[in-house]
Design an enzyme around this catalytic site. Structure first.
Site, PDB file in Angstrom:
ATOM      1  N   ASN A 184      27.062  17.281  30.774  1.00 11.54           N
ATOM      2  CA  ASN A 184      28.375  17.231  31.409  1.00 11.54           C
ATOM      3  C   ASN A 184      29.155  16.897  30.158  1.00 11.54           C
ATOM      4  O   ASN A 184      28.980  15.610  29.712  1.00 11.54           O
ATOM      5  CB  ASN A 184      28.732  16.109  32.578  1.00 11.54           C
ATOM      6  CG  ASN A 184      30.079  15.908  32.790  1.00 11.54           C
ATOM      7  OD1 ASN A 184      30.945  16.769  32.415  1.00 11.54           O
ATOM      8  ND2 ASN A 184      30.283  14.968  33.796  1.00 11.54           N
ATOM      9  N   TRP A 185      29.662  17.653  29.548  1.00 12.66           N
ATOM     10  CA  TRP A 185      30.570  17.539  28.190  1.00 12.66           C
ATOM     11  C   TRP A 185      31.913  16.686  28.729  1.00 12.66           C
ATOM     12  O   TRP A 185      32.548  16.623  27.533  1.00 12.66           O
ATOM     13  CB  TRP A 185      30.964  18.976  27.460  1.00 12.66           C
ATOM     14  CG  TRP A 185      29.669  19.518  27.014  1.00 12.66           C
ATOM     15  CD1 TRP A 185      28.382  18.961  27.090  1.00 12.66           C
ATOM     16  CD2 TRP A 185      29.550  20.636  26.270  1.00 12.66           C
ATOM     17  NE1 TRP A 185      27.481  19.931  26.329  1.00 12.66           N
ATOM     18  CE2 TRP A 185      28.300  21.092  25.954  1.00 12.66           C
ATOM     19  CE3 TRP A 185      30.557  21.733  26.122  1.00 12.66           C
ATOM     20  CZ2 TRP A 185      28.036  22.239  25.312  1.00 12.66           C
ATOM     21  CZ3 TRP A 185      29.928  22.795  25.305  1.00 12.66           C
ATOM     22  CH2 TRP A 185      28.852  23.116  24.909  1.00 12.66           C
ATOM     23  N   LYS A 186      32.258  16.775  30.004  1.00 12.48           N
ATOM     24  CA  LYS A 186      33.408  16.154  30.213  1.00 12.48           C
ATOM     25  C   LYS A 186      34.502  16.651  29.159  1.00 12.48           C
ATOM     26  O   LYS A 186      34.575  18.066  28.851  1.00 12.48           O
ATOM     27  CB  LYS A 186      33.634  14.426  29.875  1.00 12.48           C
ATOM     28  CG  LYS A 186      32.458  13.963  30.616  1.00 12.48           C
ATOM     29  CD  LYS A 186      32.435  12.561  30.789  1.00 12.48           C
ATOM     30  CE  LYS A 186      31.016  12.036  31.506  1.00 12.48           C
ATOM     31  NZ  LYS A 186      31.112  10.555  31.724  1.00 12.48           N
ATOM     32  N   HIS A 229      32.356  13.880  40.893  1.00  6.83           N
ATOM     33  CA  HIS A 229      32.252  12.789  39.706  1.00  6.83           C
ATOM     34  C   HIS A 229      33.084  11.753  39.888  1.00  6.83           C
ATOM     35  O   HIS A 229      34.091  11.632  40.300  1.00  6.83           O
ATOM     36  CB  HIS A 229      32.427  13.653  38.269  1.00  6.83           C
ATOM     37  CG  HIS A 229      31.838  12.861  37.263  1.00  6.83           C
ATOM     38  ND1 HIS A 229      32.550  11.917  36.663  1.00  6.83           N
ATOM     39  CD2 HIS A 229      30.820  13.033  36.433  1.00  6.83           C
ATOM     40  CE1 HIS A 229      31.650  11.192  35.679  1.00  6.83           C
ATOM     41  NE2 HIS A 229      30.656  11.897  35.681  1.00  6.83           N
ATOM     42  N   GLU A 268      34.546   9.879  38.001  1.00  6.65           N
ATOM     43  CA  GLU A 268      35.992  10.031  37.158  1.00  6.65           C
ATOM     44  C   GLU A 268      36.868  10.712  37.913  1.00  6.65           C
ATOM     45  O   GLU A 268      38.136  10.616  37.873  1.00  6.65           O
ATOM     46  CB  GLU A 268      35.855  10.742  35.655  1.00  6.65           C
ATOM     47  CG  GLU A 268      34.836   9.633  34.811  1.00  6.65           C
ATOM     48  CD  GLU A 268      33.932  10.388  33.767  1.00  6.65           C
ATOM     49  OE1 GLU A 268      34.219  11.584  33.266  1.00  6.65           O
ATOM     50  OE2 GLU A 268      33.126   9.670  33.249  1.00  6.65           O
ATOM     51  N   GLU A 275      24.887   8.510  40.082  1.00  4.95           N
ATOM     52  CA  GLU A 275      25.714   8.071  38.807  1.00  4.95           C
ATOM     53  C   GLU A 275      26.262   6.719  39.162  1.00  4.95           C
ATOM     54  O   GLU A 275      27.520   6.605  39.498  1.00  4.95           O
ATOM     55  CB  GLU A 275      26.520   9.126  38.346  1.00  4.95           C
ATOM     56  CG  GLU A 275      26.136  10.226  38.004  1.00  4.95           C
ATOM     57  CD  GLU A 275      26.700  11.065  36.955  1.00  4.95           C
ATOM     58  OE1 GLU A 275      26.235  11.632  35.855  1.00  4.95           O
ATOM     59  OE2 GLU A 275      28.139  11.156  36.901  1.00  4.95           O
ATOM     60  N   GLY A 290      29.047   5.738  30.548  1.00  8.11           N
ATOM     61  CA  GLY A 290      29.719   5.455  29.329  1.00  8.11           C
ATOM     62  C   GLY A 290      29.610   4.155  28.616  1.00  8.11           C
ATOM     63  O   GLY A 290      30.587   3.730  27.870  1.00  8.11           O
ATOM     64  N   SER A 341      24.556   6.740  30.994  1.00  6.28           N
ATOM     65  CA  SER A 341      24.077   6.146  29.705  1.00  6.28           C
ATOM     66  C   SER A 341      22.656   6.800  29.524  1.00  6.28           C
ATOM     67  O   SER A 341      21.813   5.931  28.905  1.00  6.28           O
ATOM     68  CB  SER A 341      24.070   4.937  29.498  1.00  6.28           C
ATOM     69  OG  SER A 341      25.508   4.389  29.642  1.00  6.28           O
ATOM     70  N   GLY A 367      25.959  12.553  29.860  1.00  2.77           N
ATOM     71  CA  GLY A 367      27.405  12.712  29.258  1.00  2.77           C
ATOM     72  C   GLY A 367      27.183  12.788  27.915  1.00  2.77           C
ATOM     73  O   GLY A 367      27.020  13.678  27.161  1.00  2.77           O
ATOM     74  N   GLY A 368      27.477  11.427  27.393  1.00  6.49           N
ATOM     75  CA  GLY A 368      27.501  11.508  25.978  1.00  6.49           C
ATOM     76  C   GLY A 368      26.428  12.076  24.959  1.00  6.49           C
ATOM     77  O   GLY A 368      26.557  12.693  24.071  1.00  6.49           O
TER      78      GLY A 368
HETATM   79  P1  13P Z   1      27.282   9.013  29.952  1.00  6.54           P
HETATM   80  O1  13P Z   1      25.979   9.817  29.889  1.00  6.54           O
HETATM   81  O2  13P Z   1      28.255   9.199  28.907  1.00  6.54           O
HETATM   82  O3  13P Z   1      27.085   7.693  30.490  1.00  6.54           O
HETATM   83  O4  13P Z   1      27.970   9.798  31.193  1.00  6.54           O
HETATM   84  C1  13P Z   1      27.375   9.964  32.502  1.00  6.54           C
HETATM   85  C2  13P Z   1      28.036  10.885  33.246  1.00  6.54           C
HETATM   86  O5  13P Z   1      29.027  10.604  33.799  1.00  6.54           O
HETATM   87  C3  13P Z   1      27.431  12.300  33.464  1.00  6.54           C
HETATM   88  O6  13P Z   1      28.191  13.253  34.311  1.00  6.54           O
END
Ligand code: 13P
Length: 266
Positions: free
Chosen positions: A13-15, A100, A102, A172, A178, A218, A239-240
């Site tokens: 997930n590149w956000k 998600h 967010e 999640e 994050g 994470s 994510g990251g």
């Molecule tokens: P991180 O891996 O950056 O914590 O993000 C997780 C995430 O929200 C994937 O959708």
């Protein structure tokens, strides 16, 4: 992973990261690194603006699928800034992340709205990656099973069991997203087993065994092995660590090695 073989999925997930040019470069490198591995389902979920360049860069490759990070449930109309399921299908998108944390926290998405999207995604042959997860306060108060159970039940109400073969869930925990703080393998397994049990109750044991439940929060090359070894953890929503080909590939490699080990012991 369980004795019931579920192919791992590693989804990035590149956000809100990478423009169309950066996305294309990433995919060109990834395609070379992936080669012809096919035992792990790999999905990249770029921002809407990079979907087309990613899909084009993947043309002819069968080893990586494209996912969107969101969609609107209406087919078209006056919804400024939104994108429909049909528009995503047109760009050869096959997965869509829905609910998600967010989106829930910053854009006020409710379980009801998320369910509408889930139903429309399935109607349009998009595979939902439905996200659920509790906040730290909810966990500290001991409410995590209630919260996550509610998100799952409401997010999937009205879904037909026959549509669930390609359904993906992602656990999640909000406190792990994050933050560099990961759920322990035991915490992840406990919640994934709970989700699978609830799926069995809501649908059937057979369906519950088929749905892939990914861990997100994470997830990194150095912590995914123990997480992926858990019986009910079927991969990761990253994510990251999905923003660089090297770290994303390392996570895919862990899933690949665990798959090989599993087959070696059958
Ligand atoms: P991180 O891996 O950056 O914590 O993000 C997780 C995430 O929200 C994937 O959708």
């Amino acid at each position: 992973m369980s004795s019931y073989h579920r192919k791992y999925i590693v989804a990035g997930n590149w956000k809100m990261n990478k423009n169309a040019v950066e996305a294309k470069q990433f995919i060109e490198e990834l395609v070379v690194e992936l080669g012809t591995q096919s035992d792990v389902g790999v999905v990249v979920c770029p921002p809407f603006t990079a979907l087309e360049s990613v899909a084009r860069a993947l043309e002819g490759s069968h080893y990586c699928a494209v996912g969107a990070q969101n969609m609107h449930p209406e087919p078209s109309g006056a919804y400024t800034g939104e994108v429909s399921a049909e528009m995503l299908r047109h760009l050869f998108v096959s997965y869509v992340i829905l609910g998600h944390s967010e989106r829930r926290a910053y854009f006020g998405e409710t379980d009801d709205f998320i369910r509408q999207k889930v139903l429309v995604a399935l109607e349009n042959n998009l595979k939902p990656i439905l996200c659920v997860g509790e906040t730290l306060e909810q966990r500290d108060a001991g409410h995590m099973f209630d919260v996550v159970g509610h998100q799952l039940r409401e997010g999937m109400r009205g879904v037909d069991a026959s549509q669930l073969e390609s359904f993906v869930l992602a656990y999640e925990p909000v406190w792990a997203i994050g933050t560099g703080r990961t759920a322990t393998p035991e915490q992840a397994q406990e919640m994934h087993a709970f989700l699978r049990k609830q799926l069995a109750g809501q649908f059937s044991e057979d369906v519950a065994q088929k749905v892939r439940i990914l861990y997100g929060g994470s997830a990194k090359p150095d912590n995914v092995e123990q997480l992926f070894r858990q019986e009910d953890v079927d991969g990761g929503l990253v994510g990251g660590a999905s923003l660089e080909v090297r770290s994303f590939m390392k996570i895919i490699e862990v899933a690949h090695q665990l798959t090989e080990q599993e087959f070696a012991t059958v």
